[in-house]
Design an enzyme around this catalytic site. Structure first.
Site, short mmCIF file in Angstrom:
data_model
loop_
_atom_site.label_atom_id
_atom_site.label_comp_id
_atom_site.label_asym_id
_atom_site.label_seq_id
_atom_site.Cartn_x
_atom_site.Cartn_y
_atom_site.Cartn_z
N LEU A 153 0.70 -1.31 -0.02
CA LEU A 153 -0.15 -0.31 -0.59
C LEU A 153 0.23 1.02 -0.34
CD1 LEU A 153 -2.81 -0.84 2.93
CD2 LEU A 153 -2.21 -1.08 0.17
N CYS A 263 8.14 2.72 5.52
CA CYS A 263 8.19 1.80 4.53
C CYS A 263 9.91 1.60 4.72
CB CYS A 263 7.29 0.79 3.38
SG CYS A 263 5.64 0.41 3.98
#
Length: 433
Positions: A153, A263
């Site tokens: 995502l 991330c």
């Protein structure tokens, strides 16, 4: 199907709301009482476009609920997703798996036979093996499965990514887990979404490898941008020239102040630590991490250079603080290093971000936070675009020129055309152009 989502943060809440929208019955569980209370009141603890409406819709339909009590949520669950945080562990950079393992220990004595436990969190290779061992130790006679289902995502586009993904990756070591996950994602398969089934360890590594490769593209084009400035080329032409090659692709070839967020920084570091543990060093990823770390502070020095090297006593207006647009996430944002570099040079910082100022105030000291871009520019010696928010793509240059002491725009996202800016009497400094 009945799904329990452990963790109501970014990944858990987005995934839970989207799965509920597919028609599954989802209970999102979290130990943070204030977060669950906020969700019960319809307040979303993170900023993600469209998430508030999606949550409200599925709560009203009875498809989505929230709880503090994992044990109460577990009965009759077909799948239990672990979507807790795996931050970089202090001191060594390894992924901190304590929340993942704590979830496994808590659920183990209370699982129904046939339940599939799915790691949605980004975890190093072998984590699923340890989750399985923990549950097996607590319930030696239980029939259950452990699978991996990494998320891909993008913050700011997470709902679209979940509902129209490039692919769905499932890591399974038995047919039952594969069947359950295929049923969970069945609503997507009619849209020609590819569901890739592989071993659990391969799926765990796929997420890290994907993020490391994207981080490599970002760092590569940033270094090419530096070379373009030296040789008198325009990096946007170069990026287009290589991006149209189908083997390379144009995405993630936009130069800027470096990658950040939840991330890429932690995942590249965790991948390096795993590679070191297995004595398979990843020299390219090592270089990417080093390049990106240096990139952020170099952007602060770029601003100081644009001030003719005379930074002491100057004031700069930073437009954007979050690591990217359409999020309030400040984790490893380039703005952090840029602000500190400017402050080290004696520059006072005024800043505006459409969503990130509350989060920024928790990690940045001695910054004046303003109500809009023009207030930030009032009395400043330069305006610096750090984040590519739409609000900064069509600035009123007449108003900006009146607010600024000096008509200087440093565009770290290359949002503008040089000629358009210069015809308003501004000096324009971009990246790689």
């Amino acid at each position: 199907m009945r799904i329990v989502m452990i963790g109501s943060g970014y990944v858990g809440l987005v995934s839970g709301a989207c799965l509920a929208d597919f028609g599954h019955h989802v209970c999102c569980v979290d130990k943070d009482a204030s977060k669950i209370e906020a969700l019960h009141q319809g307040r979303i603890p993170i900023f993600e476009p469209g998430l508030d409406e999606l949550v409200a819709k599925n709560v009203a339909a009875g498809q989505l609920q929230f709880s503090l009590d994992l044990i109460e949520a577990l009965p009759n669950a077909d799948a239990v997703f672990i979507a807790v945080g795996t931050p970089s562990r202090r001191g060594d950079g390894h992924a901190d798996l304590s929340y993942v393992y704590a979830a496994a220990r808590e659920m183990a004595p209370h699982l129904d036979a046939g339940t599939v436990v799915v790691t949605k969190s980004t975890v190093p290779v072998g984590t699923g093996d340890e989750v399985e061992r923990i549950i097996r130790e607590a319930a030696p006679d239980l029939s259950f499965s452990v699978a991996s289902n990494p998320e891909f995502l993008r913050e700011g586009a997470a709902i679209e990514d979940f509902k129209r993904p490039d692919r769905v990756v499932i890591g399974v070591n038995d047919d039952h887990a594969a069947d359950v996950l295929r049923e969970i994602y069945r609503p997507l398969l009619g849209n020609e979404t590819r569901l890739l089934a592989m071993s659990r360890r391969a799926a765990e590594l796929t997420k890290y490898a994907a993020n490391a490769f994207l981080a490599t593209k970002i760092s590569f084009i940033n270094e090419i941008a530096d070379l373009c400035e030296r040789v008198g080329a325009d990096v946007q032409n170069v990026a287009k020239g290589i991006g149209l090659d189908s083997r390379i692709g144009a995405r993630f070839l936009q130069p800027g102040p470096g990658y950040g967020g939840s991330c890429f920084p932690k995942d590249t570091l965790a991948l390096l630590k795993t590679a070191q543990d297995y004595e398979a060093p990843l020299r390219i990823v090592e270089a990417v991490v080093a390049s990106n770390d240096g990139r952020k502070r170099s952007m602060g020095r770029k601003v100081i250079h644009a001030l003719n090297g005379q930074s002491q006593g100057k004031t700069v207006a930073l437009l954007g603080l979050t690591f990217k647009a359409n999020t309030d996430d400040m984790r490893d944002s380039p703005a952090l290093a840029i602000v500190r570099t400017l402050q080290d040079g004696g520059v006072a910082v005024r800043a505006y971000d459409p969503e990130g100022m509350e989060q920024a105030a928790n990690v940045l000291d001695d910054v004046t936070y303003c109500g809009d871009a023009y207030e930030a520019m009032e009395g400043a010696d330069a305006a610096v675009i750090v984040t590519e928010w739409d609000a900064f793509r069509a600035l009123d240059f007449q108003r900006a020129g009146t607010a600024l002491n000096d008509k200087l725009l440093v565009d770290l996202r290359n949002l503008y055309d040089r000629a358009d800016v210069e015809r308003h009497g501004f000096r324009y400094v971009a990246v790689g152009r």
